[in-house]
Design a protein around this motif. Structure first.
Motif, PDB file in Angstrom:
ATOM      1  N   SER A   1      43.115  53.448  70.067  1.00  0.00           N
ATOM      2  CA  SER A   1      43.441  52.399  69.178  1.00  0.00           C
ATOM      3  C   SER A   1      44.771  51.832  69.257  1.00  0.00           C
ATOM      4  CB  SER A   1      43.159  52.528  67.742  1.00  0.00           C
ATOM      5  OG  SER A   1      43.978  53.183  66.873  1.00  0.00           O
TER       6      SER A   1
ATOM      7  N   ILE B   1      36.882  48.999  69.100  1.00  0.00           N
ATOM      8  CA  ILE B   1      35.831  50.155  69.156  1.00  0.00           C
ATOM      9  C   ILE B   1      34.834  50.074  68.094  1.00  0.00           C
ATOM     10  CG2 ILE B   1      35.517  52.738  68.858  1.00  0.00           C
ATOM     11  CD1 ILE B   1      38.401  52.979  70.011  1.00  0.00           C
TER      12      ILE B   1
ATOM     13  N   LEU C   1      39.285  51.094  63.663  1.00  0.00           N
ATOM     14  CA  LEU C   1      37.619  50.834  64.533  1.00  0.00           C
ATOM     15  C   LEU C   1      36.850  50.504  63.449  1.00  0.00           C
ATOM     16  CD1 LEU C   1      36.411  53.588  63.131  1.00  0.00           C
ATOM     17  CD2 LEU C   1      36.749  54.698  65.119  1.00  0.00           C
TER      18      LEU C   1
ATOM     19  N   MET D   1      30.570  53.056  70.796  1.00  0.00           N
ATOM     20  CA  MET D   1      30.409  54.356  70.673  1.00  0.00           C
ATOM     21  C   MET D   1      29.415  55.126  69.843  1.00  0.00           C
ATOM     22  SD  MET D   1      34.126  56.214  70.859  1.00  0.00           S
ATOM     23  CE  MET D   1      35.400  55.881  72.055  1.00  0.00           C
TER      24      MET D   1
ATOM     25  N   PHE E   1      31.928  52.337  66.192  1.00  0.00           N
ATOM     26  CA  PHE E   1      31.682  53.753  66.242  1.00  0.00           C
ATOM     27  C   PHE E   1      30.318  53.796  65.385  1.00  0.00           C
ATOM     28  CE2 PHE E   1      32.011  58.285  65.654  1.00  0.00           C
ATOM     29  CZ  PHE E   1      32.728  58.823  66.735  1.00  0.00           C
TER      30      PHE E   1
ATOM     31  N   SER F   1      36.469  63.351  67.751  1.00  0.00           N
ATOM     32  CA  SER F   1      36.214  61.774  67.598  1.00  0.00           C
ATOM     33  C   SER F   1      37.035  60.945  67.011  1.00  0.00           C
ATOM     34  CB  SER F   1      34.672  61.680  66.973  1.00  0.00           C
ATOM     35  OG  SER F   1      33.585  62.071  67.579  1.00  0.00           O
ATOM     36  N   TYR F   2      37.658  61.349  65.665  1.00  0.00           N
ATOM     37  CA  TYR F   2      38.738  60.896  64.972  1.00  0.00           C
ATOM     38  C   TYR F   2      40.098  60.723  66.175  1.00  0.00           C
ATOM     39  CZ  TYR F   2      42.023  59.496  61.842  1.00  0.00           C
ATOM     40  OH  TYR F   2      43.052  59.206  60.796  1.00  0.00           O
TER      41      TYR F   2
ATOM     42  N   GLY G   1      43.833  58.818  75.381  1.00  0.00           N
ATOM     43  CA  GLY G   1      43.265  57.534  75.279  1.00  0.00           C
ATOM     44  C   GLY G   1      43.560  56.522  76.541  1.00  0.00           C
TER      45      GLY G   1
ATOM     46  N   THR H   1      39.751  58.125  68.985  1.00  0.00           N
ATOM     47  CA  THR H   1      39.478  56.788  68.852  1.00  0.00           C
ATOM     48  C   THR H   1      40.812  56.347  68.194  1.00  0.00           C
ATOM     49  OG1 THR H   1      38.443  57.506  66.741  1.00  0.00           O
ATOM     50  CG2 THR H   1      36.860  56.598  68.358  1.00  0.00           C
TER      51      THR H   1
END
Length: 424
Positions: free
Chosen positions: A30, A37, A53, A5, A39, A22-23, A407, A26
């Motif tokens: 997860s 991932i 991640l 990513m 990042f 974004s947080y 997700g 991800t």
């Protein structure tokens, strides 16, 4: 499945909604055990949560070969990356970049913000992405927002892996239609080269299809969600004065966010009652203009400009509010009203926002309809039954909007893209 990513910001150092999204995404992804991932961000600070991640800093990925020792590298980047990774990446420098301005490790420095030389940073980011894509193992590439589309395209060319891009906003949103041709070209190039395009709302999806001429079959809507509140935030005790109501606007004070409509609606409310205070939290290029407008309307004694808020401060402001308002002119999604409703704050949002597609327990007005906005503010501040209903039902509604579900939706798109990749 391994995902590479590319992003521009990641909490706790964020400048807007992109980092928050974004947080959340991800972290939600997860929950799936078989998903790994990696990042990439321009500049990690070392205090990011890497429990779910792995973060690669573009400012600590070398593009020029320098003979540096292990202990030196560990001292410089050890707080957020394994020194071994530095050497592994160094083995994959693919061209002579000595003409670039690099530091003692052979890395390009990034501000990690949105500087005046942003286009130079975007270009440098995509150069570094070539090193990362040659060294990492992954099944799919996921680029967030236009800043990282060139990096995603580069990684796709190098690796032959499919690229999905995530449109959090377009320049049509940011500029109220007065589009910057350079930015538009970067956005369109990203979309043309992507194997699939995820948009944060149907509103954004329609812009992508009609203004960037994309095939509707490769464009999906993936609405944002909201992260559960931490214990620390739940424990914040609201600072409220029972004799006054507080109405809050929280966001960048720019034309996209419609701050002038908030001020005009405030002036109308204050003609009817004086026991309401208005807070415009945030910073932006229209701040001085708004301060002048507040003075012209004669409401400066009821108006506050506390400046940019982040982290815990945001929730302290929200919890002290009786009404939250987001009068955005063009809001691709808009996570902030969800955060307000999580804190049991009745919310008013513009119909021109993506989150209006998934929220019902709030009041929706057109961004330009200051009369309707003023009516809504006055009603929530005056009628306890309305306040209580929106407070309780709003919280129930957003508590069901979870990143984990987003997700799974993203994973479904990955699976489909990988399955069909190369068949066209």
């Amino acid at each position: 499945m391994k995902v590479l990513m590319f992003g521009w910001e990641f909490p706790p150092h964020i400048l807007g909604g992109l980092g928050t999204a974004s947080y959340g995404l991800t972290k939600g992804m997860s929950q799936q055990d078989d998903l790994e991932i990696t990042f990439c961000i321009p500049k990690p600070w070392g205090d990011e949560d890497q429990s779910f991640l792995r973060i690669i800093g573009m400012n600590s990925t070398p593009v020029v070969w320098k003979n540096v020792g292990w202990d030196y590298v560990k001292g410089r980047v050890g707080s957020y990356m394994d020194p071994q990774l530095f050497y592994d990446l160094r083995d994959h420098i693919y061209a002579d970049f000595s003409y670039l301005n690099t530091n003692d490790l052979g890395c390009i420095e990034f501000s990690g913000r949105y500087p005046d030389n942003l286009h130079e940073e975007i270009n440098n980011y995509s150069i570094v992405a070539g090193v990362v894509a040659r060294q990492q193992e992954f099944d799919i590439i996921h680029s967030h927002d236009w800043l990282t589309y060139p990096a995603g395209i580069h990684a796709k060319q190098v690796s032959g892996k499919p690229l999905v891009i995530h449109v959090h906003a377009t320049d049509f949103d940011r500029s109220r239609g007065n589009v910057n041709p350079t930015v538009y070209a970067i956005e369109k190039n990203g979309m043309d080269n992507a194997d699939h395009i995820m948009c944060v709302s149907e509103l954004t999806r329609q812009t992508v299809i009609h203004k960037y001429f994309q095939d509707p079959k490769k464009v999906s809507t993936v609405h944002n969600a909201v992260s559960p509140l931490s214990q620390e935030i739940q424990d914040i005790v609201p600072q409220k004065n029972p004799s006054e109501k507080v109405v809050t606007f929280l966001g960048r004070i720019t034309m996209q966010k419609g701050p002038e409509y908030f001020v005009e609606a405030a002036a109308m409310v204050l003609h009817r009652t004086r026991n309401v205070r208005f807070v415009m939290a945030g910073s932006g290029d229209m701040m001085d203009q708004m301060i002048r407008l507040v003075a012209e309307r004669g409401i400066a004694d009821r108006f506050h400009f506390p400046g940019f808020m982040k982290g815990k401060q945001v929730y302290e402001v929200l919890k002290a509010s009786d009404v939250y308002i987001m009068p955005s002119v063009s809001e691709p999604f808009g996570i902030s009203p969800l955060e307000a409703m999580q804190c049991s704050v009745p919310s008013i949002i513009s119909k021109q926002s993506g989150c209006a597609e998934i929220l019902d327990k709030c009041i929706k007005t057109d961004y330009w309809d200051i009369h309707a906005m003023a009516d809504a503010i006055y009603s929530i501040c005056t009628y306890p039954a309305m306040y209580e209903y929106l407070k309780e039902e709003g919280k129930k509604e957003v508590d069901e909007i979870k990143w984990e579900n987003v997700g799974y939706k993203v994973r479904g798109i990955y699976d489909e893209v990988i399955k069909n990749y190369g068949k066209q």
